[in-house]
Design a protein around this motif. Structure first.
Motif, PDB file in Angstrom:
ATOM      1  N   ASP A  64       0.794  -1.191   0.016  1.00  7.00           N
ATOM      2  CA  ASP A  64      -0.022  -0.052  -0.019  1.00  7.00           C
ATOM      3  C   ASP A  64       0.873   1.347  -0.037  1.00  7.00           C
ATOM      4  O   ASP A  64       0.679   2.161  -0.647  1.00  7.00           O
ATOM      5  CB  ASP A  64      -1.107  -0.224   1.343  1.00  7.00           C
ATOM      6  N   SER A  65       1.944   1.308   0.793  1.00  6.36           N
ATOM      7  CA  SER A  65       2.786   2.494   0.626  1.00  6.36           C
ATOM      8  C   SER A  65       3.529   2.590  -0.492  1.00  6.36           C
ATOM      9  O   SER A  65       3.495   3.660  -1.010  1.00  6.36           O
ATOM     10  CB  SER A  65       3.905   2.261   1.705  1.00  6.36           C
ATOM     11  N   LEU A  66       3.714   1.498  -1.314  1.00  7.98           N
ATOM     12  CA  LEU A  66       4.504   1.829  -2.529  1.00  7.98           C
ATOM     13  C   LEU A  66       3.602   2.168  -3.640  1.00  7.98           C
ATOM     14  O   LEU A  66       3.813   3.099  -4.646  1.00  7.98           O
ATOM     15  CB  LEU A  66       5.306   0.509  -3.037  1.00  7.98           C
ATOM     16  N   CYS A  67       2.326   1.908  -3.622  1.00  3.25           N
ATOM     17  CA  CYS A  67       1.140   2.366  -4.406  1.00  3.25           C
ATOM     18  C   CYS A  67       1.088   3.815  -4.122  1.00  3.25           C
ATOM     19  O   CYS A  67       0.468   4.416  -5.012  1.00  3.25           O
ATOM     20  CB  CYS A  67      -0.031   1.629  -4.044  1.00  3.25           C
ATOM     21  N   ARG A  68       1.610   4.567  -3.447  1.00  2.00           N
ATOM     22  CA  ARG A  68       1.726   5.962  -3.359  1.00  2.00           C
ATOM     23  C   ARG A  68       2.322   6.668  -4.243  1.00  2.00           C
ATOM     24  O   ARG A  68       2.186   7.876  -4.795  1.00  2.00           O
ATOM     25  CB  ARG A  68       1.889   6.443  -1.765  1.00  2.00           C
TER      26      ARG A  68
ATOM     27  N   HIS B 253       0.912  16.176  -8.252  1.00  2.00           N
ATOM     28  CA  HIS B 253       0.168  15.993  -6.603  1.00  2.00           C
ATOM     29  C   HIS B 253       0.295  14.491  -6.260  1.00  2.00           C
ATOM     30  O   HIS B 253       0.461  13.678  -7.008  1.00  2.00           O
ATOM     31  CB  HIS B 253      -1.520  16.352  -7.181  1.00  2.00           C
ATOM     32  N   SER B 254      -0.009  14.506  -4.929  1.00  2.00           N
ATOM     33  CA  SER B 254      -0.161  13.127  -4.658  1.00  2.00           C
ATOM     34  C   SER B 254      -1.125  12.212  -5.000  1.00  2.00           C
ATOM     35  O   SER B 254      -2.399  12.654  -5.217  1.00  2.00           O
ATOM     36  CB  SER B 254      -0.034  13.065  -3.071  1.00  2.00           C
ATOM     37  N   LYS B 255      -1.031  11.076  -4.948  1.00  2.00           N
ATOM     38  CA  LYS B 255      -2.185   9.947  -5.393  1.00  2.00           C
ATOM     39  C   LYS B 255      -3.325   9.921  -4.197  1.00  2.00           C
ATOM     40  O   LYS B 255      -2.952   9.711  -3.194  1.00  2.00           O
ATOM     41  CB  LYS B 255      -1.976   8.613  -5.598  1.00  2.00           C
ATOM     42  N   ASP B 256      -4.567   9.707  -4.812  1.00  2.00           N
ATOM     43  CA  ASP B 256      -5.711   9.515  -3.787  1.00  2.00           C
ATOM     44  C   ASP B 256      -5.338   8.244  -3.248  1.00  2.00           C
ATOM     45  O   ASP B 256      -5.119   7.200  -3.967  1.00  2.00           O
ATOM     46  CB  ASP B 256      -6.949   9.606  -4.423  1.00  2.00           C
ATOM     47  N   LEU B 257      -5.982   7.978  -1.899  1.00  2.00           N
ATOM     48  CA  LEU B 257      -6.083   6.569  -1.434  1.00  2.00           C
ATOM     49  C   LEU B 257      -7.218   5.642  -1.912  1.00  2.00           C
ATOM     50  O   LEU B 257      -8.264   6.270  -2.052  1.00  2.00           O
ATOM     51  CB  LEU B 257      -6.263   6.465  -0.039  1.00  2.00           C
ATOM     52  N   ALA B 258      -6.765   4.692  -2.403  1.00  2.00           N
ATOM     53  CA  ALA B 258      -7.805   3.600  -2.872  1.00  2.00           C
ATOM     54  C   ALA B 258      -8.437   3.040  -1.813  1.00  2.00           C
ATOM     55  O   ALA B 258      -7.939   3.027  -0.672  1.00  2.00           O
ATOM     56  CB  ALA B 258      -7.065   2.766  -3.736  1.00  2.00           C
TER      57      ALA B 258
ATOM     58  N   HIS C 246       6.603  10.536   2.543  1.00  2.00           N
ATOM     59  CA  HIS C 246       7.830  10.568   1.725  1.00  2.00           C
ATOM     60  C   HIS C 246       7.406  10.372   0.310  1.00  2.00           C
ATOM     61  O   HIS C 246       8.211  10.940  -0.494  1.00  2.00           O
ATOM     62  CB  HIS C 246       8.700   9.533   2.528  1.00  2.00           C
ATOM     63  N   ALA C 247       6.403   9.440  -0.034  1.00  2.00           N
ATOM     64  CA  ALA C 247       6.039   9.351  -1.334  1.00  2.00           C
ATOM     65  C   ALA C 247       5.574  10.345  -1.964  1.00  2.00           C
ATOM     66  O   ALA C 247       5.793  10.585  -3.184  1.00  2.00           O
ATOM     67  CB  ALA C 247       5.039   8.135  -1.442  1.00  2.00           C
ATOM     68  N   ALA C 248       4.916  11.402  -1.262  1.00  2.00           N
ATOM     69  CA  ALA C 248       4.340  12.603  -1.911  1.00  2.00           C
ATOM     70  C   ALA C 248       5.453  13.394  -2.395  1.00  2.00           C
ATOM     71  O   ALA C 248       5.445  14.004  -3.416  1.00  2.00           O
ATOM     72  CB  ALA C 248       3.649  13.149  -0.853  1.00  2.00           C
ATOM     73  N   LYS C 249       6.580  13.463  -1.629  1.00  2.00           N
ATOM     74  CA  LYS C 249       7.679  14.413  -1.923  1.00  2.00           C
ATOM     75  C   LYS C 249       8.300  13.573  -3.162  1.00  2.00           C
ATOM     76  O   LYS C 249       8.895  14.483  -4.110  1.00  2.00           O
ATOM     77  CB  LYS C 249       8.773  14.143  -0.750  1.00  2.00           C
TER      78      LYS C 249
ATOM     79  N   VAL D  81      10.774   4.196   0.505  1.00  2.00           N
ATOM     80  CA  VAL D  81       9.360   4.169   0.949  1.00  2.00           C
ATOM     81  C   VAL D  81       9.098   2.698   1.324  1.00  2.00           C
ATOM     82  O   VAL D  81       8.216   2.672   2.553  1.00  2.00           O
ATOM     83  CB  VAL D  81       8.378   4.369  -0.182  1.00  2.00           C
ATOM     84  N   GLY D  82       9.680   1.861   0.848  1.00  2.00           N
ATOM     85  CA  GLY D  82       9.495   0.459   1.394  1.00  2.00           C
ATOM     86  C   GLY D  82      10.231   0.168   2.570  1.00  2.00           C
ATOM     87  O   GLY D  82       9.459  -0.618   3.328  1.00  2.00           O
ATOM     88  N   LEU D  83      11.044   0.754   2.702  1.00  2.00           N
ATOM     89  CA  LEU D  83      12.140   0.555   4.099  1.00  2.00           C
ATOM     90  C   LEU D  83      11.185   1.205   5.262  1.00  2.00           C
ATOM     91  O   LEU D  83      11.132   0.624   6.402  1.00  2.00           O
ATOM     92  CB  LEU D  83      13.281   1.235   4.124  1.00  2.00           C
ATOM     93  N   MET D  84      10.644   2.293   4.926  1.00  2.00           N
ATOM     94  CA  MET D  84       9.811   3.004   6.113  1.00  2.00           C
ATOM     95  C   MET D  84       8.535   2.119   6.566  1.00  2.00           C
ATOM     96  O   MET D  84       8.249   2.168   7.578  1.00  2.00           O
ATOM     97  CB  MET D  84       9.376   4.596   5.533  1.00  2.00           C
ATOM     98  N   ALA D  85       8.141   1.779   5.589  1.00  2.00           N
ATOM     99  CA  ALA D  85       6.890   0.746   5.617  1.00  2.00           C
ATOM    100  C   ALA D  85       7.172  -0.288   6.302  1.00  2.00           C
ATOM    101  O   ALA D  85       6.667  -1.038   7.330  1.00  2.00           O
ATOM    102  CB  ALA D  85       6.141   0.803   4.278  1.00  2.00           C
ATOM    103  N   GLU D  86       8.344  -0.893   6.019  1.00  2.00           N
ATOM    104  CA  GLU D  86       8.846  -2.265   6.570  1.00  2.00           C
ATOM    105  C   GLU D  86       9.190  -2.071   7.720  1.00  2.00           C
ATOM    106  O   GLU D  86       8.877  -2.956   8.928  1.00  2.00           O
ATOM    107  CB  GLU D  86      10.153  -2.740   5.628  1.00  2.00           C
ATOM    108  N   GLU D  87       9.871  -1.115   8.511  1.00  2.00           N
ATOM    109  CA  GLU D  87      10.286  -0.865   9.817  1.00  2.00           C
ATOM    110  C   GLU D  87       9.330  -0.057  10.669  1.00  2.00           C
ATOM    111  O   GLU D  87       9.626   0.038  11.678  1.00  2.00           O
ATOM    112  CB  GLU D  87      11.556  -0.264   9.579  1.00  2.00           C
ATOM    113  N   GLY D  88       8.533   0.811   9.929  1.00  2.00           N
ATOM    114  CA  GLY D  88       7.442   1.598  10.600  1.00  2.00           C
ATOM    115  C   GLY D  88       8.173   2.782  11.262  1.00  2.00           C
ATOM    116  O   GLY D  88       7.834   3.286  12.389  1.00  2.00           O
TER     117      GLY D  88
END
Length: 387
Positions: A227-231, A306-311, A323-326, A363-370
C-alpha cells in the motif's frame, strides 16, 4: 567469525551432486558423488566435519538444497554465480570435481558473495508474480498470432468512430468483427477458432493470476509495504507486489544507491587509468525487479505533481505516505526538466526509473520498519544517466 577449517563445494545438477571437502589446515581434499539427495550429502558432510561449511552456485536448481541442508543442521550458503572469480585456464578443464573444489577454495578465503535466501512464503509470492509475467507474455503472443493470421489473409480491423477516429484492437467492436469473419476453406476457420480460443484462455489465466497476486499482497506480511509503494505514481498493486516480493526485505540494501545498483539501473563503466567511459545501465541482478520501475517510469511524463488519492482498503504507513508524496513531486519535475533539455525519451525514462527505484527503496524501508525518521536521501543524483 567462522570456527571451522573444513569447506565443502557442491556442484549441483538436476539428478546429481558432486561434493569436494577441503581441510585448509592439512590441505586434505575428499570428494564424493551423490544423487540429488540432501540427506546423503548431509550425512557425508557430518562424517567429514560436523562444523563444515558448504556452498553451491546460484542457478536453476534454486534454494531447495540449501533449505534442506539447513533443516538437517548443515551450514550451507548459495554463492552468486555472477560474482565468482574464475581463472581463465579453467575454461578448458571444466568438470564437476574441479567446479566443486573451486567453490570450496573460494569459500575458504571469503571470496563467495552469498545470495540472500528467501523463506518459503516469500519464494511462493515471487513465483506468483513471475507466473503472472509469463501469463502476460503468453497473452501478448496469442494476440500476435491471431492478428498476424488475419493479416496474412488480408484482413485488418479498420472500423472508425463517428468522429473518424480508428477503433482500437481487442475491444468489443474488434471481437464482433472477428466473429463475423469466415473463410472459404474449412481449415482456415478451424485455425481462426483455435487462435480466438487461445487468446481468451490466456486472458482468463492472466486475470486469475492477477486475483491471486492481489490476494497475496493483501496478507499482513506484505500489505503495508504494498500500500505504501502504491503511493508512488506509476506503481499499481501488481507492480508494488512485484517490488515487495522480489526485494524480500528492503533493509538488505544499506542505502538507495546500493538498491538501484543491485537492481541493475546504475550506469555501466569501462575505465582505465585517466580514461573514464560510462555506458548504458549495468542490467545486473534481478531482471524482474528492474523491469517494474522501468515500466512505471513511462507514466511520469503525463503525471501531475500532486499526490495520489487513497484507494479503498489501502492502509499505507503514514511516514512512508508523506515521503512518497515528496518523491512524486521530484520525479515529475525532474522528468519534465530532462525532456525540456532535449534528452531522448528512452534515456530520460531509464533515468527516472533509476530514481524511482531509489524512492521505492526509501518508501518500502519506512513501511517495513514503521520508522518515523526519514532514511538517507534516495535521490541518487550523482549516478543517474549522463547526457
Amino acid at each position: 567469525m567462522i570456527d571451522t577449517t573444513t569447506f565443502v563445494g557442491l556442484d549441483v545438477h538436476a539428478r546429481s551432486i558432486k561434493a569436494v571437502a577441503l581441510d585448509i589446515m592439512t590441505g586434505e581434499v575428499k570428494s564424493a558423488t551423490f544423487g540429488y539427495d540432501a540427506a546423503a550429502v548431509a550425512d557425508w558432510v557430518r562424517s567429514v566435519d560436523p562444523a563444515a561449511r558448504c556452498v553451491y552456485e546460484s542457478g536453476v536448481t534454486g534454494f531447495d538444497l540449501q533449505k534442506k541442508l539447513s533443516d538437517l543442521g548443515v551450514d550451507c550458503v548459495v554463492g552468486a554465480v555472477s560474482k565468482m572469480i574464475k581463472p581463465a585456464a579453467d575454461r578448458r578443464r571444466k568438470n564437476g570435481r574441479n567446479d566443486a573444489e573451486f567453490l570450496a577454495r573460494m569459500l575458504s578465503v571469503g571470496n563467495v558473495a552469498e545470495v540472500w535466501v528467501p523463506d518459503d512464503e516469500c519464494e511462493a509470492a515471487r513465483d506468483l508474480t513471475r507466473a503472472l509475467e509469463d501469463a502476460r507474455d503468453d497473452l501478448k503472443r496469442s494476440k500476435q498470432r491471431l492478428s498476424k493470421f488475419l493479416l496474412r489473409h488480408g484482413l485488418v480491423f479498420d472500423e472508425k468512430t463517428p468522429s473518424g477516429q480508428r477503433k482500437k484492437n481487442w475491444t468489443q467492436a474488434y471481437w464482433s468483427w472477428v466473429k463475423s469473419t469466415s473463410f472459404a476453406e474449412r481449415a482456415d476457420n478451424e485455425v481462426l477458432s483455435y487462435y480466438v480460443d487461445d487468446v481468451k484462455q490466456a486472458a482468463e489465466s492472466k486475470a486469475r493470476l492477477e486475483g491471486l497476486v492481489k490476494a497475496e499482497a493483501g496478507k499482513p506480511r506484505w500489505k503495508r509495504r504494498v500500500d505504501s509503494l502504491c503511493r508512488l505514481k506509476g506503481i499499481d498493486v501488481m507492480m508494488a507486489a512485484d517490488l515487495v516480493f522480489e526485494a524480500g526485505e528492503f533493509s538488505r540494501s544499506k542505502n538507495a544507491r546500493s538498491f538501484a545498483a543491485r537492481v541493475g539501473l546504475t550506469p555501466s563503466e569501462h575505465s582505465s587509468g585517466e580514461s573514464v567511459r560510462k555506458g548504458g545501465i549495468a542490467k545486473a541482478g534481478n531482471k524482474h525487479l528492474r523491469k517494474t520501475p522501468v515500466e512505471a517510469a513511462w507514466h511520469h511524463p503525463t503525471c501531475s505533481a500532486h499526490s495520489k488519492d487513497l484507494a479503498k482498503g489501502q492502509a499505507p504507513d503514514q511516514a512512508a505516505r508523506r515521503h512518497a508524496a515528496k518523491g512524486v513531486r521530484r520525479l515529475v519535475t525532474r522528468r519534465g526538466s530532462m525532456l525540456e533539455r532535449g534528452m531522448h525519451k528512452n534515456k530520460a525514462n531509464v533515468a527516472t526509473a533509476h530514481e524511482l527505484a531509489c524512492w521505492a527503496w526509501a518508501v518500502g524501508l519506512m513501511a517495513e520498519e514503521g520508522r518515523e525518521k526519514r532514511p538517507a536521501s534516495p535521490s541518487g543524483r550523482a549516478a543517474i544517466v549522463r547526457t
